[in-house]
Write an enzyme that holds these catalytic residues in place. Structure first.
Site, PDB file in Angstrom:
ATOM      1  N   SER A 265       0.949  -1.263  -0.008  1.00 21.25           N
ATOM      2  CA  SER A 265      -0.054  -0.019  -0.096  1.00 21.25           C
ATOM      3  C   SER A 265       0.863   1.167   0.005  1.00 21.25           C
ATOM      4  O   SER A 265       1.977   1.160   0.262  1.00 21.25           O
ATOM      5  CB  SER A 265      -1.018   0.077   1.406  1.00 21.25           C
TER       6      SER A 265
ATOM      7  N   SER B 127     -10.893  -9.691   5.316  1.00 26.01           N
ATOM      8  CA  SER B 127     -10.354 -10.730   6.566  1.00 26.01           C
ATOM      9  C   SER B 127     -11.734 -11.095   7.381  1.00 26.01           C
ATOM     10  O   SER B 127     -12.653 -10.507   7.354  1.00 26.01           O
ATOM     11  CB  SER B 127      -9.750  -9.590   7.448  1.00 26.01           C
TER      12      SER B 127
ATOM     13  N   GLY C 258     -10.429  -3.214   7.531  1.00 27.25           N
ATOM     14  CA  GLY C 258     -10.241  -3.375   9.041  1.00 27.25           C
ATOM     15  C   GLY C 258     -10.819  -4.547   9.674  1.00 27.25           C
ATOM     16  O   GLY C 258     -11.330  -5.257   9.122  1.00 27.25           O
TER      17      GLY C 258
ATOM     18  N   ASP D 118      -1.324  -1.649  -3.932  1.00 29.12           N
ATOM     19  CA  ASP D 118      -2.686  -1.772  -3.355  1.00 29.12           C
ATOM     20  C   ASP D 118      -3.219  -0.298  -3.292  1.00 29.12           C
ATOM     21  O   ASP D 118      -2.645   0.411  -2.614  1.00 29.12           O
ATOM     22  CB  ASP D 118      -2.657  -2.554  -2.095  1.00 29.12           C
TER      23      ASP D 118
ATOM     24  N   ASP E 149      -5.588  -8.222   4.656  1.00 31.83           N
ATOM     25  CA  ASP E 149      -4.412  -7.744   5.457  1.00 31.83           C
ATOM     26  C   ASP E 149      -4.679  -7.664   7.137  1.00 31.83           C
ATOM     27  O   ASP E 149      -3.833  -8.179   7.875  1.00 31.83           O
ATOM     28  CB  ASP E 149      -4.391  -6.286   5.313  1.00 31.83           C
TER      29      ASP E 149
ATOM     30  N   GLY F 135     -11.235  -6.022   1.522  1.00 33.35           N
ATOM     31  CA  GLY F 135     -11.689  -6.037   2.780  1.00 33.35           C
ATOM     32  C   GLY F 135     -12.257  -7.595   3.108  1.00 33.35           C
ATOM     33  O   GLY F 135     -13.367  -7.557   3.794  1.00 33.35           O
TER      34      GLY F 135
HETATM   35  P1  13P Z   1      -8.983  -6.414   5.086  1.00 28.19           P
HETATM   36  O1  13P Z   1      -8.733  -5.159   6.228  1.00 28.19           O
HETATM   37  O2  13P Z   1     -10.313  -6.791   5.465  1.00 28.19           O
HETATM   38  O3  13P Z   1      -7.685  -7.470   5.696  1.00 28.19           O
HETATM   39  O4  13P Z   1      -8.687  -6.026   3.936  1.00 28.19           O
HETATM   40  C1  13P Z   1      -7.476  -5.664   3.346  1.00 28.19           C
HETATM   41  C2  13P Z   1      -7.478  -4.968   1.961  1.00 28.19           C
HETATM   42  O5  13P Z   1      -8.415  -4.853   1.296  1.00 28.19           O
HETATM   43  C3  13P Z   1      -6.265  -4.612   1.263  1.00 28.19           C
HETATM   44  O6  13P Z   1      -6.611  -3.688   0.057  1.00 28.19           O
HETATM   45  O1  G3H Z   2      -6.781  -1.644   2.256  1.00 29.45           O
HETATM   46  C1  G3H Z   2      -5.812  -1.139   2.947  1.00 29.45           C
HETATM   47  C2  G3H Z   2      -4.763  -2.317   3.577  1.00 29.45           C
HETATM   48  O2  G3H Z   2      -5.360  -2.951   4.669  1.00 29.45           O
HETATM   49  C3  G3H Z   2      -3.617  -1.473   3.512  1.00 29.45           C
HETATM   50  O3  G3H Z   2      -3.461  -0.823   4.659  1.00 29.45           O
HETATM   51  O4  G3H Z   2      -2.892   1.613   4.236  1.00 29.45           O
HETATM   52  O5  G3H Z   2      -2.818   0.669   6.496  1.00 29.45           O
HETATM   53  O6  G3H Z   2      -1.252  -0.143   4.722  1.00 29.45           O
HETATM   54  P1  G3H Z   2      -2.547   0.324   5.223  1.00 29.45           P
HETATM   55 ZN    ZN Z   3      -8.427  -2.588  -0.262  1.00 24.02          ZN
END
Ligand code: 13P
Ligand code: G3H
Ligand code: ZN
Length: 328
Positions: free
Chosen positions: A50, A227, A182, A83, A269, A225
């Site tokens: 990211s 997770s 998140g 990302d 993530d 998203g």
């Molecule tokens: P999560 O926060 O659900 O792990 O999603 C990660 C994500 O979409 C990164 O682009």
């Molecule tokens: O979608 C976002 C990812 O979880 C990356 O998170 O921007 O805190 O690195 P970050």
């Molecule tokens: Zn994302």
């Protein structure tokens, strides 16, 4: 052996009814934990970076870590992906700097502005052999500096996807069907209680996904998203001094179902963050005398590996698929 694009990965995943895991990387232990799991399970993988990861660890460090993983895992196809790129300049920097895939996330812009920016990135990326993920619809939650409050998200409008893909030339499309970023994806009020007293979130909008698939046959869909925020890890964090009340994710069986359809890339993530943090907290409580970072980063790295292995087998279904790809 070098980094690959996602083209063949997605084609095989689409036809095979599975998805490729896209895991965010921020440091060496995360890169190692993910790729060790993939190596042992013969799973292709997307390592994604990211804007925040680049600000934290530096572009060059991250690329070199990923290149080291490629060298250490010669049988595993690995793609390096940006990302949530939010500008042409950021995407160009990553394309010029060794990434094989970029996301341009102009989903908060108007339809026409999203198309214009995505098209600009696609033209540059394709000229350089790099593939592009775009997004239509907005997810709730936090991505870098952009925070979309719950209630301000919007599902993807299936009637827009064909025109969007045709006019931009993007290679994959992230859609909004009820996932969000998140560890706090739903409020308890949005959930129902099951017979065991556990909170069950509202189901993903499979009707929206199916409509998109009908309009884009054969085209790879991406879920951000995704997770699942496993409750045993939330309890572990909370029982070792943390505070994560009401953390709720997407049930794994729904993601598995999406992976069997046209969803070829599933972004994870938060679950990796959760696994690392839970284990580091536990380690500190059990070993208050430890101060060598290797002592607590070793179990943290193992926790990443175990989490990714679990996702590969139970959510993505991509175990054993690396050796079916010719592009490695
Ligand atoms: P999560 O926060 O659900 O792990 O999603 C990660 C994500 O979409 C990164 O682009
Ligand atoms: O979608 C976002 C990812 O979880 C990356 O998170 O921007 O805190 O690195 P970050
Ligand atoms: Zn994302």
């Amino acid at each position: 052996m070098s980094l690959v694009t996602t083209t063949e990965m997605f084609q095989k995943a689409y036809n095979g009814g599975y998805a490729i895991g896209a895991f965010n990387v921020n440091n060496m232990e995360i890169v190692q934990g993910i790729t060790e799991a993939c190596g042992e399970l013969d799973a292709p993988v997307i390592l994604q970076v990211s804007k925040g990861a680049r600000a934290y660890a530096n572009h060059t460090y991250l690329v070199k870590l990923v290149e080291a993983a490629v060298q250490e895992n010669p049988n595993i196809p690995i793609a390096l992906h940006l990302d949530h790129g939010d500008s042409f300049e950021l995407c160009k920097d990553c394309i010029d700097g060794g990434f094989t895939s970029v996301m341009i996330d102009a989903s908060s812009k108007s339809f026409e502005d999203n198309i214009a920016l995505t098209k600009q990135v696609v033209e540059y990326a394709h000229d350089h052999g790099v593939v592009v993920e775009a997004e239509l619809g907005t997810l709730a939650g936090i991505e870098d500096e952009v925070c979309v409050e719950a209630g301000h998200e919007s599902y993807t409008r299936p009637e827009e996807v064909e025109e969007f893909v045709e006019r931009t030339g993007c290679d994959s499309l992230a859609i909004a069907i009820g996932t969000s970023h998140g560890a706090y994806k739903f409020t308890p009020e949005q959930c129902t209680l099951n017979e065991e007293g556990l909170l069950v979130p509202p189901p993903l909008r499979f009707d929206v996904l199916e409509e998109c698939i009908k309009r884009l046959p054969g085209f790879p869909i991406v879920l951000h998203g995704s997770s699942s925020v496993p409750q045993e890890f939330v309890s572990m964090v909370n029982s070792y001094g943390g505070q994560m009340p009401n953390a709720i994710g997407i049930p794994e069986d729904q993601l598995r179902q999406a992976a069997k359809l046209a969803v070829c890339k599933i972004n994870i993530d938060s679950d990796i963050r959760l696994a690392m943090t839970a284990n580091i907290r536990k380690h500190f409580v059990e070993h208050p005398d430890h101060f060598d970072p290797r002592q607590y980063l070793k179990p943290a790295r193992q926790a990443v590996k175990d989490m990714v292995a679990h996702k590969i087998v139970n959510v993505l279904g991509c175990d054993g698929k690396a050796s079916e790809l010719t592009n490695r």
